[in-house]
Design a protein around this motif. Sequence first.
Motif, short mmCIF file in Angstrom:
data_model
loop_
_atom_site.label_atom_id
_atom_site.label_comp_id
_atom_site.label_asym_id
_atom_site.label_seq_id
_atom_site.Cartn_x
_atom_site.Cartn_y
_atom_site.Cartn_z
N ARG A 68 12.29 -25.52 -23.97
CA ARG A 68 13.33 -24.67 -23.36
C ARG A 68 14.35 -25.51 -22.60
NH1 ARG A 68 12.62 -19.35 -24.01
NH2 ARG A 68 10.53 -18.68 -24.57
N GLU A 72 18.30 -25.52 -23.44
CA GLU A 72 19.27 -25.22 -22.38
C GLU A 72 20.30 -26.34 -22.28
OE1 GLU A 72 19.77 -22.51 -20.41
OE2 GLU A 72 18.30 -21.57 -21.70
N ARG A 172 18.88 -19.28 -31.03
CA ARG A 172 20.09 -19.11 -30.22
C ARG A 172 21.30 -18.92 -31.13
NH1 ARG A 172 19.63 -20.34 -24.69
NH2 ARG A 172 21.63 -19.28 -24.66
N PHE B 37 7.88 -17.69 -19.00
CA PHE B 37 9.13 -17.35 -19.66
C PHE B 37 9.06 -16.00 -20.34
CE2 PHE B 37 8.82 -21.99 -19.69
CZ PHE B 37 9.94 -22.28 -18.94
N LYS B 38 8.36 -15.07 -19.69
CA LYS B 38 8.16 -13.75 -20.27
C LYS B 38 9.50 -13.11 -20.66
CE LYS B 38 5.70 -9.52 -19.22
NZ LYS B 38 5.24 -8.68 -18.13
N ASN B 39 9.62 -12.70 -21.91
CA ASN B 39 10.82 -12.01 -22.42
C ASN B 39 12.09 -12.84 -22.39
OD1 ASN B 39 9.25 -9.81 -22.86
ND2 ASN B 39 9.90 -8.70 -21.06
N ARG B 40 11.95 -14.13 -22.13
CA ARG B 40 13.14 -14.98 -22.04
C ARG B 40 13.86 -15.06 -23.39
NH1 ARG B 40 15.62 -18.84 -18.56
NH2 ARG B 40 17.58 -19.05 -19.65
N ASP B 41 13.07 -15.08 -24.48
CA ASP B 41 13.70 -15.15 -25.81
C ASP B 41 14.62 -13.96 -26.04
OD1 ASP B 41 12.35 -17.42 -26.38
OD2 ASP B 41 10.71 -16.43 -27.43
N TYR B 43 16.02 -12.07 -23.84
CA TYR B 43 17.18 -12.13 -22.94
C TYR B 43 18.24 -13.09 -23.51
CZ TYR B 43 20.11 -12.55 -18.87
OH TYR B 43 21.19 -12.53 -18.03
N ASP B 44 17.79 -14.28 -23.91
CA ASP B 44 18.73 -15.27 -24.44
C ASP B 44 19.46 -14.74 -25.68
OD1 ASP B 44 18.23 -17.09 -22.49
OD2 ASP B 44 16.78 -18.25 -23.64
N TYR B 47 21.93 -12.10 -24.65
CA TYR B 47 23.07 -12.68 -23.94
C TYR B 47 24.02 -13.38 -24.93
CZ TYR B 47 25.82 -14.96 -20.39
OH TYR B 47 26.87 -15.34 -19.60
N VAL B 115 14.13 -5.99 -22.32
CA VAL B 115 14.96 -6.62 -21.30
C VAL B 115 16.32 -5.94 -21.28
CG1 VAL B 115 13.92 -8.91 -21.43
CG2 VAL B 115 15.83 -8.37 -22.89
#
Lengths: 192, 137
Positions: A68, A72, A172, B37-41, B43-44, B47, B115
Amino acid sequence: MIGLFDKVKIRMTKEKVFSNKGQIFSWDLVVSAMIFIVIFLTLVVLLDDKSLAINEEEPKKELEIYTRHAVEALMNTEGFPQDWHELDGINASEISSIGLREGRYGYLDEEKLDKLMKSGEYYDAIKKLLGLTGPNFEFKFNVTIYDTNHIKIDEKNMGYDGDCSKLLILNRLARDYDGRIYKMKFAGCIVK
Amino acid sequence: MKKAILFSMDALIALLILISTLTGVFVIYNQINDEVFKNRDLYDQGYDVLEIMKSKGILSNALEFDADRQEINSFLWDFLPSNVCSHLKLKDKYKFTYLENLKPGCRPEYGEKRVIVTLPFIHDNQIYNAEMILWYK
């Protein structure tokens, strides 16, 4: 006058004096020892189970953190120096960090991406610059490029191409100044 | 002679304390949330999608009187993973919802892993807010 309490006391004293039996066995001891053994064994089994799970989980967590951070850095920074993509090769002594952002408006810089994807020979230096320094850590990077009408126009790959025992893929999306969209898959991997 | 097992309140209380302490330790131990990093994927991804739709003018176009709503659908369909659903709302600064869009093929049944991503944008010199709920199918 001898009271009831005194009679009991006298009897107990006589029994104690005339008895030649010793008490080396006690039910209290047996019961408490059994309870102790059961609790002790349960603890040993549970802790052993947990420590196995932790040993299994630890490298995965480490991989996730490192991957990560690398993504980033790629997605949100321009790298340092900002024109790192114009230098010859990718050398960790000249470049402090790698990023794919363009200065203006934070779009993805196509030239930086191109340079990165064509620098397979500098894989070790790139890995170091991305901070993927964990034991047996590798990475794979796949980018699919779409034009403004969402039609796929190109696909690029770089990085490790062997098998992984643990793999974490991060997806991403970014666009460049001309409106092309880049679907990126960055995979952090631990080799066996 | 009658045999008896010595029963002591001390022992009973000690045993109860031991059992409850051990139970407490294991309950707390198992409840430790290691999903840093729960639910971070999600969110990213949300976004990124909102950011690109904003910069390509898709969000702004959707607020036009004769807007082509298919532009949002087409973008979400092409660039959000097929296992990710989204519910997009475009609101003005008074929180009045101008537009709602559910990704094609999704129902508004948000799972536990969801999210909310928000991103402000400007249209006709007014501030609007894009609010997107994302969840796995």
